[in-house]
Design an enzyme around this catalytic site. Structure first.
Site, PDB file in Angstrom:
ATOM      1  CD1 TRP A 142      13.562   6.670 -16.805  1.00 41.70           C
ATOM      2  CD2 TRP A 142      11.380   7.134 -16.891  1.00 41.70           C
ATOM      3  NE1 TRP A 142      12.994   5.867 -17.760  1.00 41.70           N
ATOM      4  CE2 TRP A 142      11.654   6.132 -17.834  1.00 41.70           C
ATOM      5  CE3 TRP A 142      10.066   7.597 -16.764  1.00 41.70           C
ATOM      6  CZ2 TRP A 142      10.676   5.569 -18.645  1.00 41.70           C
ATOM      7  CZ3 TRP A 142       9.090   7.053 -17.574  1.00 41.70           C
ATOM      8  CH2 TRP A 142       9.404   6.049 -18.498  1.00 41.70           C
ATOM      9  CB  THR A 152      -3.406  -7.736  -6.394  1.00 41.13           C
ATOM     10  OG1 THR A 152      -4.310  -7.877  -7.496  1.00 41.13           O
ATOM     11  CG2 THR A 152      -2.394  -8.862  -6.438  1.00 41.13           C
ATOM     12  CD  GLU A 203       1.426  -9.274  -6.268  1.00 39.23           C
ATOM     13  OE1 GLU A 203       1.585  -8.571  -5.253  1.00 39.23           O
ATOM     14  OE2 GLU A 203       0.883  -8.850  -7.298  1.00 39.23           O
TER      15      GLU A 203
HETATM   16  P1  AMP Z   1       0.008  -4.230  -2.066  1.00 38.56           P
HETATM   17  O1  AMP Z   1       0.096  -5.487  -2.818  1.00 38.56           O
HETATM   18  O2  AMP Z   1      -1.341  -3.590  -2.089  1.00 38.56           O
HETATM   19  O3  AMP Z   1       0.507  -4.388  -0.665  1.00 38.56           O
HETATM   20  O4  AMP Z   1       0.958  -3.162  -2.792  1.00 38.56           O
HETATM   21  C1  AMP Z   1       2.313  -3.428  -3.012  1.00 38.56           C
HETATM   22  C2  AMP Z   1       3.005  -2.187  -3.496  1.00 38.56           C
HETATM   23  O5  AMP Z   1       3.005  -1.168  -2.499  1.00 38.56           O
HETATM   24  C3  AMP Z   1       4.484  -2.388  -3.783  1.00 38.56           C
HETATM   25  O6  AMP Z   1       4.698  -2.957  -5.041  1.00 38.56           O
HETATM   26  C4  AMP Z   1       5.014  -0.981  -3.694  1.00 38.56           C
HETATM   27  O7  AMP Z   1       4.803  -0.262  -4.879  1.00 38.56           O
HETATM   28  C5  AMP Z   1       4.173  -0.373  -2.611  1.00 38.56           C
HETATM   29  N1  AMP Z   1       4.912  -0.393  -1.342  1.00 38.56           N
HETATM   30  C6  AMP Z   1       4.840  -1.300  -0.362  1.00 38.56           C
HETATM   31  N2  AMP Z   1       5.661  -0.969   0.655  1.00 38.56           N
HETATM   32  C7  AMP Z   1       6.278   0.173   0.290  1.00 38.56           C
HETATM   33  C8  AMP Z   1       7.246   1.021   0.898  1.00 38.56           C
HETATM   34  N3  AMP Z   1       7.738   0.776   2.093  1.00 38.56           N
HETATM   35  N4  AMP Z   1       7.645   2.104   0.208  1.00 38.56           N
HETATM   36  C9  AMP Z   1       7.143   2.396  -1.003  1.00 38.56           C
HETATM   37  N5  AMP Z   1       6.228   1.641  -1.632  1.00 38.56           N
HETATM   38  C10 AMP Z   1       5.799   0.546  -0.990  1.00 38.56           C
END
Ligand code: AMP
Length: 537
Positions: A443, A185, A329
């Site tokens: 919020w 991550t 994940e």
């Molecule tokens: P990662 O594991 O680095 O791919 O990050 C995942 C996180 O990116 C998710 O939990 C979201 O908070 C954010 N994320 C992924 N896709 C989107 C999207 N289309 N819109 C907003 N946030 C997103």
């Protein structure tokens, strides 16, 4: 009654073999650093991959060993994507933008045995060698950058390493639940956590994203993944592309503005994918320079796709942004926002607001939104809850058992994303839990505010974070990068927000600030942690 179906394992070599059998003449293109274009066929790729499998075995790689890549998007990376899992070793794609401590942490934690590294990226490894333990060999990929070879211990050039293998097919049986790959991550707090994908999860994820109502990847498409192969397997696109036999175009380091637009044009790319910041830059470039593009779909995820960008690309260039949500994940694709048939009749305003949502789960994935007590929130499009998700390509734990609180006892993964669900089941992210801003006990969605600000034609990027405020608990601060040649008009932005937020939620005029850049994380998302720290200081 017992099923009469075959026990046929869902494993990656079957994707590789199909590509050779069915599409041996389809092309895999790479643009290397010196602008040269390499053209391989799937037939060539297959031969090189089985040779690589042999070379890895001869070099002592055993089932279960972690073999790392430190590479951009190119054909050699694709060979590694298939050869490593096909000999039952584990493909560890390292994010090239990690800080030194995180980089050395994950190499040591994964127990990487070999590292395949692009020549132009090798200095990041070289600088940290004293902190890296247990790596037995470095294999250097000549990405045609005009620099001397790095000085890494026990190193060999990729093409020389390949020659040590034999071009013979030698596939052993693989249990579909065995590990195929590992990604860490890119969390901004604590150490990165390892997510281990199986052959089965990767296979099923690939099939799912090919579906028409998912990313619609099929043979007739020409696909260019901008999203890095070191970020959640480039969203699974390389596996899905080989599964369908579509023409693949790898951009190497040519990822922005003119360099990207030229490649999209010259190779007739029809489908591409990446985070919003990349498309923002391309959008500004396309407004200034005309290209003859065949591009019809741009998959956008990783951060929210701004509604203005979706509308702009469609209306000005006829390119459709397909908004998708996912996480490391979740392999990563979890939801995609296609309009339902009847929604096409809606007026523009409503259609674009749906296209800007994160959408509905792809088949195979289930989602829920729950309150602090774990109770499902109503699907009314306004009550926020934490997004929970489950399915065959969703993590059931982290590699080393960290953060057990992320996994519920009844089999759901807690995403940490705060969302609303509407009557049609469309999900919209309103925030990350940790990014929520609390003003007078209520919020505020920083994502909603960012989307509105980014809809302003003079705004290139905007990020909203909370600052401590004696009266309001927290107050929103809006950081704005104006587009080239424009200056910030805070009053205009304030007026735009006034129509959508209650007065107590609005930022003060001097909290609408112009900046030259917004700090980004290693995968190109706004780094709100740094912005918050700047405010504290
Ligand atoms: P990662 O594991 O680095 O791919 O990050 C995942 C996180 O990116 C998710 O939990 C979201 O908070 C954010 N994320 C992924 N896709 C989107 C999207 N289309 N819109 C907003 N946030 C997103």
């Amino acid at each position: 009654m017992r099923s009469t179906m075959m026990d046929y394992p869902l494993v990656l070599p079957s994707i590789l073999k199909r590509a050779k059998e069915v599409h041996p003449h389809k092309e895999i293109i790479t643009k290397w650093h010196d602008n040269s274009i390499q053209r391989l066929t799937y037939g060539d790729f297959y031969k090189r991959t089985i040779r690589l499998m042999s070379a890895l075995r001869k070099a002592g790689v055993k089932p279960g060993d972690a073999i790392a890549t430190f590479c951009l998007n190119h054909s050699v990376h694709l060979e590694l994507y298939f050869a490593i899992p096909s000999i039952r070793a584990v493909l560890h794609t390292i994010n090239i933008r990690l800080f030194p401590e995180q980089l050395t942490y994950i190499i040591n934690e994964a127990k990487d045995k070999f590292i395949f590294v692009d020549k132009s990226l090798a200095s990041s490894i070289e600088k940290n060698l004293s902190q890296i333990h247990g790596v037995q060999k470095y294999i250097i990929i000549d990405d045609k950058e005009n620099i001397p070879l790095p000085n890494l211990p026990n190193s060999i050039l990729y093409e020389d390493f390949l020659k040590t293998g034999d071009e013979v097919e030698n596939f052993e049986p693989i249990d579909e639940f065995e590990a195929a790959g590992i990604c860490y991550t890119s969390g901004t707090t604590g150490n990165p956590k390892g997510v281990v994908y199986s052959h089965r999860s990767t296979y099923l994820h690939s099939m799912s994203i090919c579906m028409g109502d998912a990313l619609n990847i099929r043979e007739s498409e020409t696909v260019l993944p901008v999203v890095p192969m070191f970020h959640v397997n480039s969203w699974g696109i390389p596996f899905a592309a080989v599964m369908t036999g579509c023409k693949l175009v790898f951009p190497g380091k040519h990822l922005l503005g003119a360099a990207l637009a030229e490649l999209l044009e010259s190779e007739g790319v029809t489908l591409t994918a990446g985070v919003p910041t990349v498309w923002n830059v391309l959008y500004q470039h396309l407004k200034k320079t005309k290209y003859n593009l065949k591009l019809h779909t741009m998959v956008v995820g990783g951060s929210a796709a701004p509604r203005g960008l979706i509308e702009g690309f469609e209306k000005e260039f006829g390119i459709s942004i397909l908004h998708a949500w996912g996480m490391t994940e979740t392999s990563p694709v979890g939801t995609v926002s296609h309009l339902r048939g009847f929604m096409n009749e809606w007026e523009d305003e409503k259609r674009y607001s749906y296209r800007a949502k994160q959408g509905v789960p792809v088949p195979g994935v289930e989602i829920r939104a729950v309150d602090d007590q774990g109770k499902d929130v109503p699907k009314d499009g306004k009550t926020p809850g934490e997004l929970l998700v489950r399915g065959p390509w969703i993590a059931a734990s982290y590699k080393s058992g960290e953060s057990p609180e992320s996994f519920t006892s009844d089999g759901w993964f807690r995403t940490g994303d705060v969302v609303v669900l509407d009557e049609f089941g469309y999900m919209q992210i309103t925030d990350r839990k940790k990014d929520l801003i609390k003003t007078r006990g209520e919020w505020i969605s920083s994502v909603d505010m960012e989307n509105l600000v980014m809809a302003d034609p003079d705004v290139l990027e905007a990020a909203v974070v909370g600052r401590k405020d004696p009266v309001r608990d927290e107050a929103p601060v809006v950081f704005i990068v104006p587009i080239e040649g424009k200056t910030l008009d805070a009053k205009k932005i304030h007026d735009r927000l006034k129509d959508h937020f209650a007065h107590w939620q609005l930022p003060k005029l001097d909290d609408i600030r112009s900046v030259s850049t917004i700090p980004k994380t290693s995968v190109g998302k706004f780094d709100k942690k740094i912005l918050r720290k700047q405010l504290e200081e």
